[in-house]
Design an enzyme around this catalytic site. Structure first.
Site, PDB file in Angstrom:
ATOM      1  N   PRO A   2       0.832  -1.212   0.000  1.00 44.31           N
ATOM      2  CG  PRO A   2      -0.621  -1.504   1.779  1.00 44.31           C
ATOM      3  CD  PRO A   2       0.664  -2.008   1.199  1.00 44.31           C
ATOM      4  CD  GLU A   3       3.124   2.901  -4.301  1.00 39.75           C
ATOM      5  OE1 GLU A   3       3.216   4.077  -4.689  1.00 39.75           O
ATOM      6  OE2 GLU A   3       3.409   1.926  -5.026  1.00 39.75           O
ATOM      7  CG  HIS A 105      -2.023 -14.917   8.196  1.00 40.16           C
ATOM      8  ND1 HIS A 105      -0.918 -15.643   8.603  1.00 40.16           N
ATOM      9  CD2 HIS A 105      -2.531 -15.554   7.117  1.00 40.16           C
ATOM     10  CE1 HIS A 105      -0.766 -16.673   7.788  1.00 40.16           C
ATOM     11  NE2 HIS A 105      -1.726 -16.662   6.884  1.00 40.16           N
ATOM     12  NE  ARG A 124       5.248 -11.536   1.774  1.00 38.90           N
ATOM     13  CZ  ARG A 124       6.005 -11.166   0.758  1.00 38.90           C
ATOM     14  NH1 ARG A 124       5.429 -10.702  -0.339  1.00 38.90           N
ATOM     15  NH2 ARG A 124       7.303 -11.254   0.816  1.00 38.90           N
ATOM     16  NE  ARG A 158      18.496  13.835  -2.737  1.00 33.22           N
ATOM     17  CZ  ARG A 158      18.944  13.443  -1.544  1.00 33.22           C
ATOM     18  NH1 ARG A 158      19.363  12.212  -1.371  1.00 33.22           N
ATOM     19  NH2 ARG A 158      18.973  14.277  -0.544  1.00 33.22           N
TER      20      ARG A 158
END
Ligand SMILES: [Zn+2]
Length: 277
Positions: A2-3, A105, A124, A158
């Site tokens: 998820p972002e 889970h 996970r 950068r």
């Protein structure tokens, strides 16, 4: 994983669903990985707390708690605390009815006074649960709030590829592989371009693209590319708007050139070799 848009969707759904409720009791599983704060500390902070709301901070869901009530009798030091959840790869925060089957889970169940439950499920176990009394803050800048000057300054001098710089959570907080690829495509910038080599015009396009992609993705409820669902168990729709992510070999939507997939610092990157310079 998820972002920002997915975490924002989860946080908004939670806030709508459980704001004003209170936590009656907490069950915490025996797996140690998800617990960034000790189980006893999580339980003692959550139990008896009122839920003021939920919001996203970077890639974290922060549930604001009113802990003044339960400290009645003792001398309260702080009236609020925060339950901070990082969803990791496969973490889910779900609002469930008390009788609903408990998924495998499941690592935490907060029983609410309304009779419902807030559950954290994570096959996970890369997700993390913690509690905080000081205001929780993300390390990097917030992509939807950052001004252009600050945004451009993050990439100046950068030497890393712009794709890696976008993924660097110390610079911007919440952008992952999907939204980095999609933003770079819309901005016409190759993922391997050195961040410091971008012109001011390109940085401007990138800034606009990041904002646009994130806002569109939030409006679509995020991207359900693996098993992501929101707090009510619904999938997002933004995966249907992906133009390069997951589209290796497909024709570019702008010029029909096959989309390329390369690996940069261990992460895949998708781009159009013709449209992106
Ligand atoms: Zn193209």
């Amino acid at each position: 994983m998820p972002e920002l848009p997915e975490v924002e969707t989860v946080a908004r759904g939670l806030s709508r669903g459980i704001r004003g409720d209170a936590i009656a009791s907490v069950w915490i599983g025996s797996k140690p990985e998800p617990l960034k704060s000790p189980a006893s500390e999580i339980a003692s902070t959550l139990e008896g707390a009122g839920i003021l709301g939920a919001r996203r901070v970077g890639k974290h869901v922060v549930i604001d708690l009113d802990i003044a009530l339960k400290k009645r009798g003792s001398r309260p030091t702080r009236a609020t605390a925060q339950f901070v959840v990082h969803l990791g790869m496969t973490g889910r925060l779900l609002i469930a009815s008390a009788g609903a089957e408990i998924a495998p889970h499941t690592h935490l169940i907060a029983r609410l006074e309304s009779g419902r439950e807030l559950r954290f499920v994570d096959p996970r176990r890369f997700g993390r649960l913690s509690v905080a009394t000081d205001e929780f803050q993300a390390v990097g800048a917030e992509p939807l709030d950052v001004g252009f000057e600050l945004f451009a300054g993050l990439f100046r001098k950068r030497n890393t590829p712009i794709k890696s710089a976008l993924l660097n959570q110390k610079l911007l907080s919440g952008i992952g592989n999907i939204y980095a690829d999609e933003s770079l495509f819309r901005a016409g910038i190759r993922p391997l371009r050195r961040a410091g080599s971008l012109t001011l015009a390109q940085l401007r396009r990138l800034y606009d693209s990041v904002q646009e992609v994130l806002k569109q993705a939030i409006a679509a409820g995020g991207s359900s590319v693996s098993d992501y669902v929101d707090a009510s168990g619904n999938r997002g729709f933004f995966q249907f708007e992906h133009r390069v992510y997951g589209h290796e070999g497909d024709p570019c939507t702008a010029c029909a050139t096959p989309i390329k997939r390369i690996v940069i610092a261990g992460r895949s990157a998708h781009y159009c070799p013709k449209c992106q310079k």
